[in-house]
Design an enzyme around this catalytic site. Structure first.
Site, PDB file in Angstrom:
ATOM      1  N   ASN A  80      71.120  64.986  30.679  1.00 43.81           N
ATOM      2  CA  ASN A  80      69.837  65.378  31.262  1.00 43.81           C
ATOM      3  C   ASN A  80      69.003  66.343  30.417  1.00 43.81           C
ATOM      4  O   ASN A  80      67.786  66.400  30.587  1.00 43.81           O
ATOM      5  CB  ASN A  80      70.035  65.918  32.688  1.00 43.81           C
ATOM      6  N   GLU A  85      80.404  74.152  32.423  1.00 41.88           N
ATOM      7  CA  GLU A  85      79.084  74.267  33.082  1.00 41.88           C
ATOM      8  C   GLU A  85      78.922  73.000  33.911  1.00 41.88           C
ATOM      9  O   GLU A  85      78.585  71.943  33.372  1.00 41.88           O
ATOM     10  CB  GLU A  85      77.977  74.370  32.018  1.00 41.88           C
ATOM     11  N   CYS A  88      70.929  70.506  37.030  1.00 44.57           N
ATOM     12  CA  CYS A  88      72.112  70.995  37.747  1.00 44.57           C
ATOM     13  C   CYS A  88      71.751  72.021  38.814  1.00 44.57           C
ATOM     14  O   CYS A  88      72.537  72.246  39.737  1.00 44.57           O
ATOM     15  CB  CYS A  88      73.091  71.600  36.743  1.00 44.57           C
TER      16      CYS A  88
END
Ligand code: NAP
Length: 470
Positions: free
Chosen positions: A149, A245, A279
């Site tokens: 992304n 992450e 996210c």
């Protein structure tokens, strides 16, 4: 493009297509790397790590500074390439490129700051005549695995600090969006980074991931991606440092005393940027009863106003999702929520990979659009009785990456900051906000460790203790 292994651009045995998510056209092809390619990359990276460790901090600073200059000089091309491989609107791609340069400038500065400390050993009982200090040294070889992304920005968050810390880095970019990482490697080499200090192996994570993360030559894994892949990597990594992450289903509470003009303009920006594939996208909007109806009414026209279309057209507000299967999944979760009592107020339609910006109300916490990570352009509003229930619901998640509250009351804001388990807390903004120097990372299943060059360099270096005995 070719992949970059062992100091040379190289083809693999097979190639894979990189497709434009907007029109399905083939943008380019990249090699489908194998475990043998990973092995060659690691053998070379071990030499690259020695070359990096031999450089002074100032030399590493210069290399990174030049790289950042080159990112800026190539900004237009990089932004167009980003939109073509990822589908984000061109305005967002330009911001991503700007931020990529900023991350590399920040990393360059950190290259000059690998410090240690004097340890007061004589504070220990019976200790005298000893002098202790610590030195920070590189880990060696860093494996950097990145998601689709933010194909440039997130790669820079790993490569910049890894090189600043004096390591070599092996990049494994996402198979949907590998081109920006390969362009970055070109710029690093042009800036003078030692030929074996950076490697980029393209190919399916399912095929080559285990070989990369389990190898003992890798001393640090820096992973950004989904929770399940993160867990698999942790299980395979063995004894090495790991930063994770991972994802989230970010909550945003709107209290009755909120500044509603700000709420209506900010929340949609933080939900639909990059088609919700961020996210920290706002996913769960939580509203106490007294503000619920007003909030829902205020959001409807704002969501309706987000246009979709060709992401290269500057007038487009939101582009396609990365894969048709993900757009279909978002549709299925929305249909399921509606059949269980959620109200579809805006959107819900899909054409191929283009999913319309969607607003749901009357969402209950057990619906998948609420309790799982949606990672698509939809948010749902949930009604609660009061702030206690709102905070309990914000915490009712396996994730904890970013959480936000809109309120004018400092006590409520501070109570939220203290009691919500989340790596990032925003007061009077949506959940999606980041500047690249800050420590960034999640709690709970959103991961461990922090990014942001100052913090990532810490995680990509080791402390050695030295004692001089008189
Ligand atoms: P993903 O499917 O987990 O993939 C991430 C990376 O892992 C890709 O390069 C993928 O390669 C690779 N991979 C897949 N299987 C692997 C394995 N067994 N071993 C090692 N690597 C493997 O995630 P995504 O769909 O690209 O990205 C979306 C996810 O990333 C969301 O959950 C989002 O929340 C999270 N994310 C988190 C942050 C953060 O900072 N916390 C930022 C952005 C995104 P292939 O592409 O070849 O499969």
């Amino acid at each position: 493009m070719q992949m970059y292994i062992g100091g040379a651009w190289t083809n693999g045995r097979d190639a894979m297509d990189v497709r434009n998510p907007y029109d399905g056209s083939v943008v380019d092809t990249v090699p489908r790397g194998t475990a043998a390619d990973v092995d060659r990359a690691l053998a070379s990276a071990v030499r690259g790590a020695r070359a990096m460790a031999a450089l002074t901090g100032f030399e590493r600073y210069e290399l990174l500074h030049r790289t950042a200059d080159l990112i800026r000089a190539n900004a237009d091309d990089l932004a167009t390439a980003l939109t073509n491989e990822e589908g984000k609107i061109i305005g967002e791609a330009r911001i991503e490129v700007d931020r990529a340069a900023e991350i590399v400038y920040l990393s360059a500065e950190e290259a000059k700051r690998l410090d240690g400390e004097v340890i007061p050993l004589d504070g220990g009982p019976g200790v005298s005549g000893k002098f202790g200090f610590t030195m920070r040294v590189p880990c060696g070889v860093v494996a950097a695995i990145s998601p689709f992304n933010f194909p440039l920005h997130l790669v820079c968050h790993k490569v910049g600090p890894a090189l600043a810390g004096g390591n070599a880095v092996v990049v494994k970019p996402a198979s949907d969006t590998p081109l920006s990482a390969l362009r970055l490697v070109e710029l690093l080499l042009e800036a003078g980074v030692p030929a074996e200090a950076v490697q980029c192996v393209t190919g399916s994570g399912g095929d080559i991931g285990d070989a990369l993360v389990s190898d003992r030559r890798v001393r640090k894994v820096s992973f950004t991606g989904s929770r399940d892949v993160g867990e698999r990597i942790c299980n395979h990594a063995g004894i090495k440092k790991v930063t994770m992450e991972l994802g989230s289903n970010a909550p945003v509470i709107v209290m009755p005393d909120a500044d509603m003009d700000k709420v209506r303009s900010v929340i949609p920006q933080t939900a639909y940027a990059n088609a919700g594939q961020v996210c920290i996208s706002t996913q769960r909007v939580i509203a106490p009863d007294p503000i619920y109806d007003e909030l829902v009414e205020a959001l409807i026209p704002e969501v309706e106003a987000v246009s979709t279309g060709n992401p290269l057209d500057p007038a487009t507000g939101m582009g396609p999702m990365i894969r048709e299967s993900d757009a279909a999944r978002v549709g299925a979760w929305i249909d399921e929520a509606v059949s269980n009592g959620a109200e579809l107020l805006v959107g819900g339609e899909r054409s191929g990979q283009m999913f319309q910006p969607t607003l749901l109300a009357n969402v209950s916490p057990d619906m998948r659009v609420s309790c799982d990570e949606l990672f698509g352009p939809a948010m749902g509003v949930t009604r609660v009785a009061d702030v206690d229930e709102a905070i309990a619901l914000a915490n009712d998640s396996i994730y904890g990456l970013s959480a936000a509250i809109f309120t004018q009351d400092i006590d409520t804001a501070m109570r939220f900051a203290r009691s919500v388990d989340s790596g990032n807390i925003h007061i009077n903004w949506g959940s999606q906000w980041r500047t690249d120097l800050m420590p960034y990372g999640g709690l709970k299943d959103s991961g461990m460790g922090k990014e942001g060059p100052k913090y990532a360099v810490q995680e990509m270096t080791e402390h050695k203790l030295v004692v001089i005995h008189e």
